[in-house]
Design a protein around this motif. Structure first.
Motif, PDB file in Angstrom:
ATOM      1  N   ARG A 112     -49.515  17.122  23.251  1.00  0.00           N
ATOM      2  CA  ARG A 112     -49.127  16.458  22.018  1.00  0.00           C
ATOM      3  C   ARG A 112     -48.173  17.334  21.208  1.00  0.00           C
ATOM      4  O   ARG A 112     -48.321  18.546  21.165  1.00  0.00           O
ATOM      5  CB  ARG A 112     -50.376  16.133  21.180  1.00  0.00           C
ATOM      6  CG  ARG A 112     -51.280  15.094  21.836  1.00  0.00           C
ATOM      7  CD  ARG A 112     -52.659  15.068  21.211  1.00  0.00           C
ATOM      8  NE  ARG A 112     -53.510  14.050  21.816  1.00  0.00           N
ATOM      9  CZ  ARG A 112     -54.119  14.156  22.991  1.00  0.00           C
ATOM     10  NH1 ARG A 112     -53.966  15.283  23.696  1.00  0.00           N
ATOM     11  NH2 ARG A 112     -54.864  13.185  23.470  1.00  0.00           N
ATOM     12  N   ASN A 113     -47.196  16.664  20.588  1.00  0.00           N
ATOM     13  CA  ASN A 113     -46.284  17.315  19.629  1.00  0.00           C
ATOM     14  C   ASN A 113     -45.514  18.492  20.231  1.00  0.00           C
ATOM     15  O   ASN A 113     -45.256  19.485  19.555  1.00  0.00           O
ATOM     16  CB  ASN A 113     -47.064  17.769  18.391  1.00  0.00           C
ATOM     17  CG  ASN A 113     -47.770  16.621  17.698  1.00  0.00           C
ATOM     18  OD1 ASN A 113     -47.188  15.564  17.486  1.00  0.00           O
ATOM     19  ND2 ASN A 113     -49.042  16.809  17.368  1.00  0.00           N
ATOM     20  N   CYS A 114     -45.145  18.361  21.492  1.00  0.00           N
ATOM     21  CA  CYS A 114     -44.264  19.364  22.098  1.00  0.00           C
ATOM     22  C   CYS A 114     -42.811  19.033  21.767  1.00  0.00           C
ATOM     23  O   CYS A 114     -42.464  17.881  21.507  1.00  0.00           O
ATOM     24  CB  CYS A 114     -44.449  19.395  23.613  1.00  0.00           C
ATOM     25  SG  CYS A 114     -46.047  20.044  24.147  1.00  0.00           S
ATOM     26  N   SER A 115     -41.980  20.046  21.818  1.00  0.00           N
ATOM     27  CA  SER A 115     -40.549  19.863  21.557  1.00  0.00           C
ATOM     28  C   SER A 115     -39.764  20.524  22.676  1.00  0.00           C
ATOM     29  O   SER A 115     -39.887  21.731  22.897  1.00  0.00           O
ATOM     30  CB  SER A 115     -40.171  20.483  20.210  1.00  0.00           C
ATOM     31  OG  SER A 115     -38.773  20.429  20.012  1.00  0.00           O
ATOM     32  N   PRO A 128     -43.929  12.581  39.136  1.00  0.00           N
ATOM     33  CA  PRO A 128     -44.845  12.127  38.088  1.00  0.00           C
ATOM     34  C   PRO A 128     -44.862  13.066  36.885  1.00  0.00           C
ATOM     35  O   PRO A 128     -44.851  14.290  37.034  1.00  0.00           O
ATOM     36  CB  PRO A 128     -46.207  12.131  38.788  1.00  0.00           C
ATOM     37  CG  PRO A 128     -46.084  13.205  39.824  1.00  0.00           C
ATOM     38  CD  PRO A 128     -44.668  13.206  40.276  1.00  0.00           C
ATOM     39  N   VAL A 129     -44.897  12.446  35.708  1.00  0.00           N
ATOM     40  CA  VAL A 129     -44.836  13.182  34.440  1.00  0.00           C
ATOM     41  C   VAL A 129     -45.733  12.480  33.435  1.00  0.00           C
ATOM     42  O   VAL A 129     -45.824  11.250  33.415  1.00  0.00           O
ATOM     43  CB  VAL A 129     -43.382  13.238  33.915  1.00  0.00           C
ATOM     44  CG1 VAL A 129     -43.340  13.710  32.467  1.00  0.00           C
ATOM     45  CG2 VAL A 129     -42.513  14.128  34.792  1.00  0.00           C
ATOM     46  N   ILE A 130     -46.392  13.257  32.578  1.00  0.00           N
ATOM     47  CA  ILE A 130     -47.101  12.732  31.409  1.00  0.00           C
ATOM     48  C   ILE A 130     -46.509  13.378  30.178  1.00  0.00           C
ATOM     49  O   ILE A 130     -46.363  14.603  30.118  1.00  0.00           O
ATOM     50  CB  ILE A 130     -48.613  13.019  31.481  1.00  0.00           C
ATOM     51  CG1 ILE A 130     -49.267  12.244  32.637  1.00  0.00           C
ATOM     52  CG2 ILE A 130     -49.300  12.654  30.166  1.00  0.00           C
ATOM     53  CD1 ILE A 130     -50.747  12.546  32.837  1.00  0.00           C
ATOM     54  N   ILE A 131     -46.148  12.561  29.199  1.00  0.00           N
ATOM     55  CA  ILE A 131     -45.595  13.060  27.935  1.00  0.00           C
ATOM     56  C   ILE A 131     -46.529  12.642  26.820  1.00  0.00           C
ATOM     57  O   ILE A 131     -46.760  11.448  26.596  1.00  0.00           O
ATOM     58  CB  ILE A 131     -44.176  12.516  27.691  1.00  0.00           C
ATOM     59  CG1 ILE A 131     -43.247  12.974  28.820  1.00  0.00           C
ATOM     60  CG2 ILE A 131     -43.653  12.972  26.334  1.00  0.00           C
ATOM     61  CD1 ILE A 131     -41.840  12.402  28.734  1.00  0.00           C
ATOM     62  N   GLY A 132     -47.092  13.624  26.106  1.00  0.00           N
ATOM     63  CA  GLY A 132     -48.088  13.350  25.087  1.00  0.00           C
ATOM     64  C   GLY A 132     -47.517  12.771  23.814  1.00  0.00           C
ATOM     65  O   GLY A 132     -46.316  12.886  23.536  1.00  0.00           O
ATOM     66  N   PRO A 133     -48.372  12.153  22.996  1.00  0.00           N
ATOM     67  CA  PRO A 133     -47.947  11.564  21.727  1.00  0.00           C
ATOM     68  C   PRO A 133     -47.279  12.592  20.820  1.00  0.00           C
ATOM     69  O   PRO A 133     -47.718  13.742  20.737  1.00  0.00           O
ATOM     70  CB  PRO A 133     -49.255  11.054  21.111  1.00  0.00           C
ATOM     71  CG  PRO A 133     -50.196  10.909  22.261  1.00  0.00           C
ATOM     72  CD  PRO A 133     -49.819  11.974  23.235  1.00  0.00           C
ATOM     73  N   GLY A 134     -46.225  12.168  20.164  1.00  0.00           N
ATOM     74  CA  GLY A 134     -45.544  13.028  19.212  1.00  0.00           C
ATOM     75  C   GLY A 134     -44.578  14.019  19.818  1.00  0.00           C
ATOM     76  O   GLY A 134     -43.909  14.759  19.094  1.00  0.00           O
ATOM     77  N   SER A 135     -44.473  14.071  21.139  1.00  0.00           N
ATOM     78  CA  SER A 135     -43.560  15.012  21.774  1.00  0.00           C
ATOM     79  C   SER A 135     -42.138  14.470  21.763  1.00  0.00           C
ATOM     80  O   SER A 135     -41.915  13.253  21.767  1.00  0.00           O
ATOM     81  CB  SER A 135     -43.993  15.294  23.220  1.00  0.00           C
ATOM     82  OG  SER A 135     -45.176  16.051  23.223  1.00  0.00           O
ATOM     83  N   GLY A 152     -48.176  21.316  20.969  1.00  0.00           N
ATOM     84  CA  GLY A 152     -47.331  22.041  20.031  1.00  0.00           C
ATOM     85  C   GLY A 152     -46.424  23.088  20.638  1.00  0.00           C
ATOM     86  O   GLY A 152     -45.920  23.955  19.923  1.00  0.00           O
ATOM     87  N   VAL A 153     -46.165  23.033  21.940  1.00  0.00           N
ATOM     88  CA  VAL A 153     -45.276  24.013  22.577  1.00  0.00           C
ATOM     89  C   VAL A 153     -43.821  23.650  22.265  1.00  0.00           C
ATOM     90  O   VAL A 153     -43.432  22.481  22.328  1.00  0.00           O
ATOM     91  CB  VAL A 153     -45.506  24.055  24.103  1.00  0.00           C
ATOM     92  CG1 VAL A 153     -44.483  24.956  24.783  1.00  0.00           C
ATOM     93  CG2 VAL A 153     -46.919  24.521  24.405  1.00  0.00           C
ATOM     94  N   VAL A 203     -38.046  10.238  24.019  1.00  0.00           N
ATOM     95  CA  VAL A 203     -37.255  10.828  25.096  1.00  0.00           C
ATOM     96  C   VAL A 203     -35.799  10.427  24.893  1.00  0.00           C
ATOM     97  O   VAL A 203     -35.487   9.233  24.815  1.00  0.00           O
ATOM     98  CB  VAL A 203     -37.746  10.358  26.482  1.00  0.00           C
ATOM     99  CG1 VAL A 203     -36.870  10.932  27.592  1.00  0.00           C
ATOM    100  CG2 VAL A 203     -39.208  10.748  26.695  1.00  0.00           C
ATOM    101  N   HIS A 204     -34.908  11.402  24.784  1.00  0.00           N
ATOM    102  CA  HIS A 204     -33.488  11.110  24.594  1.00  0.00           C
ATOM    103  C   HIS A 204     -32.951  10.318  25.793  1.00  0.00           C
ATOM    104  O   HIS A 204     -33.335  10.597  26.946  1.00  0.00           O
ATOM    105  CB  HIS A 204     -32.699  12.415  24.428  1.00  0.00           C
ATOM    106  CG  HIS A 204     -31.313  12.208  23.926  1.00  0.00           C
ATOM    107  ND1 HIS A 204     -30.253  11.877  24.746  1.00  0.00           N
ATOM    108  CD2 HIS A 204     -30.796  12.280  22.659  1.00  0.00           C
ATOM    109  CE1 HIS A 204     -29.152  11.764  24.040  1.00  0.00           C
ATOM    110  NE2 HIS A 204     -29.461  12.003  22.768  1.00  0.00           N
ATOM    111  N   PRO A 205     -32.084   9.326  25.542  1.00  0.00           N
ATOM    112  CA  PRO A 205     -31.560   8.504  26.644  1.00  0.00           C
ATOM    113  C   PRO A 205     -30.897   9.307  27.768  1.00  0.00           C
ATOM    114  O   PRO A 205     -30.891   8.874  28.926  1.00  0.00           O
ATOM    115  CB  PRO A 205     -30.551   7.590  25.955  1.00  0.00           C
ATOM    116  CG  PRO A 205     -30.994   7.535  24.531  1.00  0.00           C
ATOM    117  CD  PRO A 205     -31.598   8.870  24.234  1.00  0.00           C
ATOM    118  N   SER A 206     -30.356  10.472  27.435  1.00  0.00           N
ATOM    119  CA  SER A 206     -29.678  11.267  28.463  1.00  0.00           C
ATOM    120  C   SER A 206     -30.626  12.216  29.213  1.00  0.00           C
ATOM    121  O   SER A 206     -30.214  12.883  30.164  1.00  0.00           O
ATOM    122  CB  SER A 206     -28.543  12.088  27.822  1.00  0.00           C
ATOM    123  OG  SER A 206     -29.083  13.060  26.938  1.00  0.00           O
ATOM    124  N   ALA A 207     -31.864  12.291  28.785  1.00  0.00           N
ATOM    125  CA  ALA A 207     -32.825  13.178  29.449  1.00  0.00           C
ATOM    126  C   ALA A 207     -33.214  12.598  30.808  1.00  0.00           C
ATOM    127  O   ALA A 207     -33.227  11.371  31.007  1.00  0.00           O
ATOM    128  CB  ALA A 207     -34.057  13.363  28.581  1.00  0.00           C
TER     129      ALA A 207
END
Length: 342
Positions: free
Chosen positions: A290-293, A267-274, A308-309, A258-262
């Motif tokens: 997983r692996n979202c951008s 509540p949020v869940i961020i999957g591995p590799g995103s 992968g989204v 997660v970029h420092p400025s984001a």
């Protein structure tokens, strides 16, 4: 030596109520908080001593086998029953009769998210010397599901209708305990529990009971939700995010970068590799697979993104469910949509 507790998970359905997303995955593998819903079912069964499972399959079966394998990762044993043509919920049991007929067994739908007390229900089933016991859920408006009436001992007096002997009405929770004698009521070929077997139990006045579980989504001590529609699927994810369902599977809320400025609005869940880019805003009530951008200055809120989204720079995604591998272009807006790349 006591035989293992056996259960059958019904997972052969086409998932028509979950289209277009079910074109990508069978409903058993729909991610809830980034875990397939069937994994929650399996972990619940394991917690109550059911370590020997059989799963019926028809639609996209290889994906289910690929994910679950022989069950050793979850420390249980899994066998599979493939149906070239759908056999119905009763026909599915008849096909694996030799596997189930040694003693009391449990049947559960693959898309039920719950923490119902299965051990308490099994004790109730045995105390009543029942041939079949349905786990029933009390909801505010049972008429929208199909009502089941029970008397003061829990004996079922009506199935999907009203009866003079019924003191209370509830809905079938997609879970039941059955005795091997139930196979006497299952004809060859395709048949269902709800349209053939359960009415047959009533007609023949066999010991047919309902265990009222304190687990409706609108109250009680536990939790129950059938995630067979897109609306309820979304609700299941939000219920976990907001703590209404205490998941029996471990949750991983943070993965990837997660970029420092984001800005992350829980509540949020961020999957591995995103990866969440510069100036992006995520949440609330949002799950990234997983692996979202997520691109620069993009906004994603109240949404569920599968694996992968890719969300482009400046894009906005609000109240959406987005399937595997989808691409949302730069500066594009997506609002209240269900999108699946097919």
């Amino acid at each position: 030596m006591r035989r293992p507790m056996r259960a059958m998970i019904l997972a052969a359905g086409l998932g028509t109520g979950l289209r277009p997303l079910s074109y990508q995955r069978p409903k058993a593998l729909f991610p809830v908080a980034n875990r397939p819903v069937i994994e929650f079912v399996i972990r619940l069964l394991k917690r109550h001593g059911f370590n020997d499972l059989v799963i019926n399959m028809h639609y996209l079966p290889n994906k289910i086998v690929e994910y679950l394998g022989d069950g050793s990762v979850l420390e249980i044993k899994i066998d599979y029953s493939f149906e070239e043509e759908l056999l119905g919920t009763a026909g599915a049991l008849r096909k694996v009769r030799k596997y189930l007929e040694e003693g009391t067994f449990l049947v559960i739908n693959c898309d039920v998210l719950t923490d119902v007390d299965l051990s308490g229900a099994l004790e109730f089933h045995r105390e009543r010397q029942a041939l079949a016991t349905l786990i029933l859920i009390e909801v505010e408006d049972p008429s929208s599901y199909g009502m089941i009436g029970v008397d003061d001992r829990g004996r079922i007096g009506s199935f999907l209708g009203r009866s003079e002997v019924a003191l209370k009405y509830a809905v079938y929770g997609g879970i039941c305990f059955l005795e091997p004698e139930i196979f006497e009521l299952i004809p060859p070929g395709r048949s269902g529990l709800g349209d053939v077997v359960f009415p047959g139990l009533l007609r023949e006045e066999r010991p047919f009971f309902g265990y009222l579980a304190p687990a409706p989504p609108t109250g009680g001590e536990g939790y129950w939700l059938d995630v067979g529609t897109l609306e309820r699927y979304r609700q299941a994810n939000w219920d976990i995010l907001e703590g209404r369902f205490k998941a029996v599977a471990p949750l991983h809320r943070r993965g990837g970068q997660v970029h420092p400025s984001a800005q992350i609005n829980e509540p949020v869940i961020i999957g591995p590799g995103s990866v969440v880019g510069e100036g992006a805003e995520i949440g609330p009530l949002t799950i990234l697979g997983r692996n979202c951008s997520i691109g620069k200055s993009a906004v994603v809120g109240r949404s569920i993104l599968w694996d992968g989204v890719r969300v482009g720079d400046g894009a906005r995604v609000d109240e959406c469910i987005v399937g595997d591998g989808a691409v949302i272009r730069d500066d594009c807006g997506l609002n209240r949509k269900v999108y699946a790349k097919t």
